[in-house]
Design a protein around this motif. Structure first.
Motif, PDB file in Angstrom:
ATOM      1  N   VAL A 147       0.347  -0.970  -0.130  1.00  0.00           N
ATOM      2  CA  VAL A 147      -0.101   0.005   0.066  1.00  0.00           C
ATOM      3  C   VAL A 147       1.137   0.684  -0.041  1.00  0.00           C
ATOM      4  CG1 VAL A 147      -2.216   1.581   1.249  1.00  0.00           C
ATOM      5  CG2 VAL A 147      -1.600  -0.883   1.418  1.00  0.00           C
ATOM      6  N   GLU A 148       2.086   1.301   0.626  1.00  0.00           N
ATOM      7  CA  GLU A 148       3.196   2.570   0.377  1.00  0.00           C
ATOM      8  C   GLU A 148       3.881   2.596  -0.456  1.00  0.00           C
ATOM      9  OE1 GLU A 148       4.354   2.522   5.534  1.00  0.00           O
ATOM     10  OE2 GLU A 148       5.447   1.250   3.850  1.00  0.00           O
ATOM     11  N   TRP A 149       3.622   1.609  -1.264  1.00  0.00           N
ATOM     12  CA  TRP A 149       4.253   1.510  -2.646  1.00  0.00           C
ATOM     13  C   TRP A 149       3.330   2.703  -3.381  1.00  0.00           C
ATOM     14  CZ3 TRP A 149       2.798  -1.607  -7.324  1.00  0.00           C
ATOM     15  CH2 TRP A 149       3.732  -1.618  -8.406  1.00  0.00           C
ATOM     16  N   GLY A 150       2.237   2.037  -3.144  1.00  0.00           N
ATOM     17  CA  GLY A 150       1.150   3.136  -3.606  1.00  0.00           C
ATOM     18  C   GLY A 150       0.909   3.136  -5.988  1.00  0.00           C
ATOM     19  N   ASP A 153      -4.330  -0.170  -7.466  1.00  0.00           N
ATOM     20  CA  ASP A 153      -5.853   0.124  -6.991  1.00  0.00           C
ATOM     21  C   ASP A 153      -6.885  -0.361  -6.534  1.00  0.00           C
ATOM     22  OD1 ASP A 153      -5.634   2.084  -9.543  1.00  0.00           O
ATOM     23  OD2 ASP A 153      -6.049   0.288 -11.192  1.00  0.00           O
ATOM     24  N   LEU A 188      -4.067   2.798   6.145  1.00  0.00           N
ATOM     25  CA  LEU A 188      -2.957   3.465   4.930  1.00  0.00           C
ATOM     26  C   LEU A 188      -3.304   3.552   3.295  1.00  0.00           C
ATOM     27  CD1 LEU A 188       0.769   1.299   5.845  1.00  0.00           C
ATOM     28  CD2 LEU A 188       0.297   4.241   5.505  1.00  0.00           C
ATOM     29  N   THR A 189      -4.936   2.054   3.273  1.00  0.00           N
ATOM     30  CA  THR A 189      -5.757   1.834   2.570  1.00  0.00           C
ATOM     31  C   THR A 189      -6.525   2.675   2.396  1.00  0.00           C
ATOM     32  OG1 THR A 189      -4.571  -0.674   2.819  1.00  0.00           O
ATOM     33  CG2 THR A 189      -7.152   0.085   1.768  1.00  0.00           C
ATOM     34  N   ASP A 191      -6.636   6.049   3.358  1.00  0.00           N
ATOM     35  CA  ASP A 191      -5.555   7.558   3.171  1.00  0.00           C
ATOM     36  C   ASP A 191      -4.800   6.883   1.598  1.00  0.00           C
ATOM     37  OD1 ASP A 191      -5.519   8.560   5.457  1.00  0.00           O
ATOM     38  OD2 ASP A 191      -3.843   7.824   6.386  1.00  0.00           O
ATOM     39  N   SER A 192      -4.904   6.236   0.742  1.00  0.00           N
ATOM     40  CA  SER A 192      -3.532   6.209  -0.337  1.00  0.00           C
ATOM     41  C   SER A 192      -5.406   6.234  -1.481  1.00  0.00           C
ATOM     42  CB  SER A 192      -3.520   4.936   0.003  1.00  0.00           C
ATOM     43  OG  SER A 192      -4.499   3.528  -0.483  1.00  0.00           O
ATOM     44  N   GLY A 193      -6.394   6.188  -0.874  1.00  0.00           N
ATOM     45  CA  GLY A 193      -7.466   6.444  -2.336  1.00  0.00           C
ATOM     46  C   GLY A 193      -7.675   4.912  -2.736  1.00  0.00           C
ATOM     47  N   MET A 194      -6.705   3.424  -1.992  1.00  0.00           N
ATOM     48  CA  MET A 194      -7.296   2.525  -3.074  1.00  0.00           C
ATOM     49  C   MET A 194      -8.999   1.871  -2.589  1.00  0.00           C
ATOM     50  SD  MET A 194      -3.232   0.593  -2.686  1.00  0.00           S
ATOM     51  CE  MET A 194      -4.070  -0.828  -2.876  1.00  0.00           C
TER      52      MET A 194
END
Length: 272
Positions: A147-150, A153, A188-189, A191-194
Motif C-alpha cells: 500500500v505504501e508503494w501506492g 487500485d 493506509l488503504t 489514505d491512499s484512495g485504494m
C-alpha cells in the motif's frame, strides 16, 4: 439479491485459469452483471514464472478483453486489468509492466511471506504454529509495504493465507495478535484512495467466510473506509459472481451504501 459486479477473475492467461477470455466474458454478460473485470495473474516470481512469459500473457489477456468488448455490445461493462502479485519485490519490473498496456484496474496482492513462495505451497499441517505466526507477521508487513508503494487500485484478499492455514489445515489463528498491523494497513488503504476488496472465494472454500472476514470489513468502515469492491476470484466460468450476492448483503448490513469499480484506473461507484 442480484450480483452487481465482479472485479477479480482469471482466464487461461493465468497459470491456474481454466477457460478462455471469450467464455468468461460471455458468462458475465449472461449473468447481467453491471461490471465485470478480467484480472489475470501477473505474479513476479521470476524463478517460477519467466518474466517474458508473464509479460506476454498479460498483454494477450488485456488485448483479448479489449477486442471482446469492442465486438459485443451489451449492458455489462467489461473491464481490462490484471492482478499484480509481489510487486514490492521487483518494483522496477512492476512499473515496467504497468506501462505496457492501458487498463481499467490493477489489483495488488501478496501471496508469500518469509522464504515461502506462496502460502498455497506451504505444508501447514507439518509447519510449527510458531513458524506460521511469524510468516503471518511478515505477510501483513508486506501488505503494508504494498500500500505504501501506492501503484495499484485495489488491495486484494488481505487474509489470503487463512484459506490454507485455517480453511484447509484447520489451524486456528487469532487475528487479534495482528490488530495493530491490520489497523495500520486499513488506515493506509483509506489514505491512499485504494479500494479494499472483499473476496468471495472463501464462501466456496473450506474457510467458509469472505476474505477478509466481516470483522475486518466492519473495522475498515469504522476507521472511515468507504471505497470497497467485490471479486469472486473465479478461475472458471461457473464460479463467476459466486458468493457476490451474499457479500453485497453483508456490506449493506455493515452500513456500506455503494461499491467501487475502476474505469481507466479512476474510481466509479454503484449503489448497493
Amino acid at each position: 439479491m442480484h450480483p452487481l459486479l465482479d472485479c477479480h477473475n482469471h482466464s487461461l492467461h493465468s497459470f491456474d485459469g481454466q477457460e478462455p477470455v471469450d467464455l468468461i466474458c460471455r458468462r458475465a454478460a449472461e449473468l447481467e452483471l453491471q461490471v465485470f473485470a478480467v484480472t489475470d495473474h501477473c505474479d513476479l516470481y521470476p524463478a517460477r514464472y519467466p518474466v517474458e512469459q508473464v509479460k506476454a500473457a498479460i498483454c494477450a489477456s488485456v488485448d483479448e478483453v479489449s477486442r471482446w468488448r469492442q465486438e459485443h455490445a451489451g449492458s455489462t461493462r467489461i473491464l481490462t486489468g490484471f492482478e499484480l502479485g509481489e510487486a514490492i519485490d521487483y518494483p522496477a519490473l512492476a512499473e515496467e509492466i504497468l506501462a505496457m498496456r492501458q487498463v481499467d484496474v490493477v489489483i495488488g496482492s501478496i501471496h508469500r511471506a518469509g522464504d515461502v513462495e506462496d502460502f498455497y505451497y506451504l505444508d501447514c499441517r507439518n509447519t510449527p504454529v510458531s513458524r506460521i505466526l511469524e510468516l503471518l507477521d511478515d505477510y501483513f508487513d508486506r501488505l503494508i509495504r504494498l500500500v505504501e508503494w501506492g501503484m495499484t487500485d485495489v488491495l486484494a484478499h488481505i487474509t489470503y493465507p487463512l484459506r490454507y492455514i485455517v480453511g484447509d489445515a484447520g489451524i486456528p489463528v487469532e487475528l487479534d495478535r495482528y490488530k495493530d498491523k491490520i489497523d495500520r494497513l486499513l488506515r493506509l488503504t483509506i489514505d491512499s484512495g485504494m479500494a479494499l476488496e472483499v473476496n468471495s472465494s472463501g464462501l466456496r472454500q473450506k474457510i467458509s467466510v469472505p476474505l477478509p472476514d466481516p470483522g475486518i470489513v466492519s473495522r475498515y468502515r469504522q476507521l472511515g473506509g468507504r471505497r470497497i469492491t467485490l471479486g469472486s476470484d473465479a478461475h472458471k466460468a461457473g464460479d463467476i459472481a459466486s458468493g457476490i450476492p451474499q457479500c453485497q448483503q453483508l456490506l449493506r448490513e455493515l452500513g456500506f451504501e455503494e461499491l467501487t469499480w475502476f474505469r481507466q484506473r479512476q474510481p466509479q461507484t454503484i449503489r448497493l
